[in-house]
Design a protein around this motif. Structure first.
Motif, short mmCIF file in Angstrom:
data_model
loop_
_atom_site.label_atom_id
_atom_site.label_comp_id
_atom_site.label_asym_id
_atom_site.label_seq_id
_atom_site.Cartn_x
_atom_site.Cartn_y
_atom_site.Cartn_z
N ASN A 29 1.19 -1.14 0.13
CA ASN A 29 -0.52 0.08 -0.16
C ASN A 29 1.24 0.97 0.07
OD1 ASN A 29 -1.91 2.02 0.42
ND2 ASN A 29 -2.56 1.56 2.48
N PRO A 30 1.19 1.85 -1.26
CA PRO A 30 2.42 2.82 -1.61
C PRO A 30 1.68 4.29 -0.11
CG PRO A 30 1.74 1.99 -3.51
CD PRO A 30 0.29 1.36 -2.45
N SER A 31 0.72 4.15 0.03
CA SER A 31 0.05 5.42 1.25
C SER A 31 0.51 5.34 2.14
CB SER A 31 -1.48 6.05 0.86
OG SER A 31 -2.13 4.70 1.20
N SER A 32 0.85 3.80 2.64
CA SER A 32 1.33 3.33 4.11
C SER A 32 3.03 4.22 4.31
CB SER A 32 0.27 2.16 4.24
OG SER A 32 1.26 1.01 4.02
N VAL A 33 3.70 3.54 3.21
CA VAL A 33 4.69 3.82 3.06
C VAL A 33 5.18 5.24 3.85
CG1 VAL A 33 7.24 3.72 1.74
CG2 VAL A 33 5.43 2.44 1.55
N MET A 34 4.68 6.72 3.30
CA MET A 34 5.02 7.51 3.95
C MET A 34 4.47 8.54 4.70
SD MET A 34 7.66 8.66 1.25
CE MET A 34 7.98 10.31 1.98
N PRO A 35 3.37 7.87 5.61
CA PRO A 35 2.39 8.76 6.26
C PRO A 35 2.73 10.37 6.96
CG PRO A 35 3.66 7.60 7.40
CD PRO A 35 4.75 7.13 6.41
N GLU A 36 1.62 10.88 6.85
CA GLU A 36 1.83 12.10 8.13
C GLU A 36 3.24 12.34 8.87
OE1 GLU A 36 0.41 14.70 5.79
OE2 GLU A 36 -0.23 13.50 4.31
N TYR A 37 3.08 13.58 8.74
CA TYR A 37 3.77 13.22 10.54
C TYR A 37 2.65 13.36 11.76
CZ TYR A 37 5.57 16.31 14.78
OH TYR A 37 5.56 16.74 15.64
N ALA A 38 3.26 12.60 12.50
CA ALA A 38 2.15 12.07 13.49
C ALA A 38 2.85 12.17 14.72
CB ALA A 38 1.19 10.76 12.91
N ILE A 39 2.39 11.48 16.06
CA ILE A 39 2.27 11.16 17.33
C ILE A 39 1.77 10.04 17.77
CG2 ILE A 39 3.97 11.75 19.58
CD1 ILE A 39 4.86 14.42 18.73
N ASP A 40 2.45 9.34 17.71
CA ASP A 40 1.14 7.95 18.69
C ASP A 40 2.07 7.99 20.20
OD1 ASP A 40 -0.06 7.88 16.02
OD2 ASP A 40 0.39 5.90 15.48
N ILE A 41 0.86 7.92 21.27
CA ILE A 41 1.36 7.57 22.70
C ILE A 41 0.59 6.87 23.11
CG2 ILE A 41 1.55 8.82 24.87
CD1 ILE A 41 1.74 11.34 23.45
N ASN A 42 1.31 5.30 23.34
CA ASN A 42 0.67 4.25 24.32
C ASN A 42 1.13 4.89 25.76
OD1 ASN A 42 -0.08 3.36 21.99
ND2 ASN A 42 2.02 2.67 21.56
#
Length: 383
Positions: A68-81
């Motif tokens: 899925n080419p769109s998932s290779v370069m995702p948008e800028y993000a911060i995920d916190i767990n």
């Protein structure tokens, strides 16, 4: 490309972050609760690390789908767990896209492959939150202990107040009984002397009136005088308990003597004793048993009473009847002086019994069963 956040900027060199810049970035955040930083490629493998994580970084943190080419370069993000109930935090930081808008490049073999992309994983400990949590826990424990202590103090105070009130009532009652006893003793002596004189004249009257119309009336006078004499004796007994004359008393003699002088003969005796004798005031304890036997027989229509005596570490006496028991109102006041349900009773018999038992450092209780009868239980310690 560059990614900027709350700290020094880091740069990508050969598809990776500058190591020197990352070291400075990590050092600037160590005092703020950052335990470690990991650089992970888009295949989920750890490329480089700074610091020592508490929990190992999970390779599943990064999962790019190459199909899925769109998932290779995702948008800028911060995920916190949040891990370990909030005492540990893992943050996945994905830098912004490259200026180069291409998502793929050609390798030496001419195959099109995705551009390599590095992602940062940071492990942080919220020190302030943990400190506040510990402080809150300590304050909670302290407050709980304070509440428990206050509850204990209140409970003790309530019990002491109840005990003080009970003691105060007992003191007032004892003083009243003491005054009543003194008055009864004085009046009893005066009445006793007068009754003795009247009884003597009534006996002469009975003798002189035999065979005449006055014989029956003289008999009534003598009978009533005898009742008054007995009543006066009970008042004097209650008023003058006196000191005890402790001696060795054989239990079978005590039981047989009480049965002999009681008003009824239908009394069963059972004695179970490791020693045949006990140290008691014989006369007073015998009168106690006589009172209980007469009381049990009066409550029982069949006039059948059981006297059980057991002696081992203490003396235990039970006087039981198989009648209908006593009412609740009577049960609560049965040992109260001058309380009686009988037409010609003084209410001093059981009060005298309680007084004598307690003078032996013993206890007496009523075990009442409205269907099976009443049982008086006396227990006196050996000492």
């Amino acid at each position: 490309g560059q990614a900027r956040g709350r700290g020094p900027a880091w740069e990508m060199e050969n598809d990776s972050f500058n190591e020197g810049e990352m070291e400075l970035f990590f050092e600037s955040l160590k005092d703020k609760g950052v335990n470690s930083i990991a650089e992970i490629n888009n295949r989920g493998r750890v490329f480089r690390t700074w610091g020592k994580p508490v929990l190992p970084f999970n390779s599943n943190e990064i999962s790019f789908d190459y199909n899925n080419p769109s998932s290779v370069m995702p948008e800028y993000a911060i995920d916190i767990n949040f891990l370990n109930d909030g005492s540990l935090v893992h943050a996945k930081i994905i830098p912004p896209k490259f200026d180069d808008k291409r998502k793929f490049k050609f390798n030496k073999k001419g195959n099109m492959v995705p551009l390599k992309r590095r992602v940062i994983l940071m492990e942080m400990v919220p020190k302030d939150a943990i400190m506040l949590q510990k402080r809150a826990s300590v304050e909670l424990v302290v407050n709980f202990l304070a509440v428990a202590f206050l509850f204990f103090i209140v409970t003790v105070f309530v019990r002491m107040s109840a005990r003080y009130e009970k003691l105060e009532k007992q003191i007032i009652k004892d003083s009243q009984l003491k005054a009543l006893g003194k008055m009864s003793a004085v009046l009893g002596h005066e009445i006793k002397n007068t009754i003795s004189s009247i009884k003597g004249h009534s006996q002469l009257l009975v003798e002189s009136s035999k065979g005449t119309d006055m014989e029956e009336g003289a008999g009534y006078i003598e009978r009533d005088i005898s009742y008054l004499q007995e009543l006066t004796g009970q008042i004097l007994d209650f008023a003058k308990t006196g000191s005890l004359k402790i001696e060795k008393v054989y239990l079978d003699d005590l039981a047989e003597g009480a049965v002999e002088f009681s008003d009824y003969d239908n009394i069963d005796i059972k004695i179970d004793a490791s020693t045949p004798w006990f140290m008691l005031d014989r006369d007073k304890m015998q009168r106690v048993l006589i009172n209980l036997l007469n009381n049990g027989a009066s409550l029982n229509t069949d006039k059948r009473v059981q006297l059980n005596i057991k002696c081992d570490s203490s003396l235990k006496i039970e006087v039981a009847d198989n009648g209908g028991g006593v009412d609740k109102e009577v049960e609560d006041r049965i040992f109260e002086p001058f309380f009686t349900t009988k037409a010609k009773g003084t209410g001093l018999g059981l009060a005298f019994v309680k007084q004598i038992v307690e003078s032996h450092n013993g206890t007496i209780v009523l075990q009442n069963n409205p269907k099976k009868g009443a049982t008086f239980i006396i227990e006196i310690p050996k000492s």
